[in-house]
Scaffold this active site. Structure first.
Site, PDB file in Angstrom:
ATOM      1  CG  ASN A   9       4.257   2.441   2.910  1.00 60.05           C
ATOM      2  OD1 ASN A   9       5.457   2.501   3.182  1.00 60.05           O
ATOM      3  ND2 ASN A   9       3.513   1.379   3.199  1.00 60.05           N
ATOM      4  CE  LYS A  11       3.951  -0.964   0.492  1.00 58.70           C
ATOM      5  NZ  LYS A  11       3.123  -2.035  -0.023  1.00 58.70           N
ATOM      6  CG  HIS A  96       1.813  -1.516   5.856  1.00 57.21           C
ATOM      7  ND1 HIS A  96       2.112  -2.674   5.184  1.00 57.21           N
ATOM      8  CD2 HIS A  96       1.309  -0.649   4.938  1.00 57.21           C
ATOM      9  CE1 HIS A  96       1.806  -2.503   3.896  1.00 57.21           C
ATOM     10  NE2 HIS A  96       1.321  -1.291   3.724  1.00 57.21           N
ATOM     11  CD  GLU A  98       4.068  -4.410   2.612  1.00 57.18           C
ATOM     12  OE1 GLU A  98       4.866  -3.509   2.900  1.00 57.18           O
ATOM     13  OE2 GLU A  98       3.387  -4.402   1.559  1.00 57.18           O
ATOM     14  CD  GLU A 168      -2.691   0.124   3.387  1.00 55.11           C
ATOM     15  OE1 GLU A 168      -2.445   0.871   2.446  1.00 55.11           O
ATOM     16  OE2 GLU A 168      -1.813  -0.461   4.035  1.00 55.11           O
ATOM     17  N   GLY A 174      -0.085  -4.188  -3.475  1.00 56.92           N
ATOM     18  CA  GLY A 174       1.022  -4.574  -4.346  1.00 56.92           C
ATOM     19  C   GLY A 174       0.650  -5.634  -5.368  1.00 56.92           C
ATOM     20  CB  SER A 214      -3.456  -1.811  -6.419  1.00 60.38           C
ATOM     21  OG  SER A 214      -2.667  -2.931  -6.075  1.00 60.38           O
TER      22      SER A 214
HETATM   23  P1  PGA Z   1       0.393  -0.498  -3.066  1.00 65.67           P
HETATM   24  O1  PGA Z   1       0.700  -0.445  -1.496  1.00 65.67           O
HETATM   25  O2  PGA Z   1      -0.160   0.858  -3.445  1.00 65.67           O
HETATM   26  O3  PGA Z   1       1.723  -0.767  -3.721  1.00 65.67           O
HETATM   27  O4  PGA Z   1      -0.597  -1.579  -3.282  1.00 65.67           O
HETATM   28  C1  PGA Z   1      -0.175   0.197  -0.617  1.00 65.67           C
HETATM   29  C2  PGA Z   1       0.309   0.056   0.802  1.00 65.67           C
HETATM   30  O5  PGA Z   1       0.862  -0.987   1.148  1.00 65.67           O
HETATM   31  O6  PGA Z   1       0.156   1.001   1.617  1.00 65.67           O
END
Ligand code: PGA
Length: 256
Positions: A9, A11, A96, A98, A168, A174, A214
């Site tokens: 992803n 983003k 997601h 976000e 998640e 992140g 992460s």
């Molecule tokens: P990240 O993001 O690996 O940077 O923690 C994962 C995600 O949001 O799918």
């Protein structure tokens, strides 16, 4: 029995066609021999056409990071599933955290998008997960249960099987903080049990549940070794071909 799936992803980090092509040109030869893992890259809308074009003869598939639940009309700023299909996009990430947190998408909205994606034959990756305060208050399972009930409401058995669930934990996204393999596996088992109780065990056994939050080359192995973790949704570490390849390899190892 379940084919692991690793999704990158991107983003809003890499959406210019030239840089997308550059990264994918590095990734394609690296993953060339991997056949036991589904590999998905989800760049921003602006890079989808170039991404689809460059992965054409490879084993990588392209996903969008969002879509709207209507096919056409006065919805300024939204993207129709039909447009995604028309340019060769095969997957779509929905709900997601976000999208849920920053853009206030509700379970009900994600459910509408999910049903529409399925009806247009796009493969959805639907995300669920709890906030840190919820985990600390011992409410993780309650939150997950509620999200599953609402987000996957009224899906047929076939639609449920086609949906990839991404667990998640929001506190791990992140942040560099990963759920331990045990913490992740506990929730993956819980999700699978919930799918079994809503449908049946055979259905639950077929649904792929990714972990996200992460994931890095250094922790992918231990996470993917868990029986109920069927790959991962990767943010930061998916931006570089080398690190994403290491994560795909870790998923591939579990199939041997
Ligand atoms: P990240 O993001 O690996 O940077 O923690 C994962 C995600 O949001 O799918």
């Amino acid at each position: 029995m379940r084919k692991p799936i690793v999704g990158g992803n991107w983003k809003m980090n890499r959406g210019i066609p030239v840089e997308t092509k550059e990264m994918l040109k590095k990734l394609i030869p690296l993953v060339k021999k991997i056949t036991a893992v589904d590999i998905i890259i989800a760049p921003p809308f602006t890079a989808l056409i170039s991404a689809v074009d460059i992965v054409k003869k490879s084993n990588i598939k392209i996903g969008a990071q969002n879509m709207y639940f209507e096919e056409k009309g006065a919805f300024t700023g939204e993207v129709s599933p039909n447009f995604l299909k028309a340019i060769g996009v095969e997957y779509v990430i929905l709900g997601h955290c976000e999208r849920r947190n920053i853009f206030k998408e509700s379970d009900e909205l994600v459910n509408k998008k999910l049903k529409k994606a399925l009806s247009r034959n796009l493969n959805p990756i639907a995300c669920i997960g709890e906030h840190l305060e919820e985990r600390e208050a011992g409410k993780t399972k309650e939150i997950i249960q509620n999200q599953i009930d609402k987000t996957f409401k009224d899906l047929t058995k076939e639609e449920m099987i086609k949906t990839v669930i991404a667990y998640e934990p929001i506190w791990a996204i992140g942040t560099g903080k990963t759920a331990t393999p045990e913490q992740a596996e506990e929730i993956h088992i819980f999700i699978r049990e919930m799918v079994a109780s809503k449908y049946d065990k055979a259905t639950a056994d077929l649904v792929r549940i990714q972990y996200g939050g992460s994931i890095k080359p250094t922790n992918a192995n231990e996470l993917f070794e868990k029986e109920n973790i069927d790959g991962g949704l990767v943010g930061g570490a998916s931006l570089q071909a080398d690190s994403l390849f290491e994560i795909v390899k870790a998923a591939d190892e579990t199939t041997k």
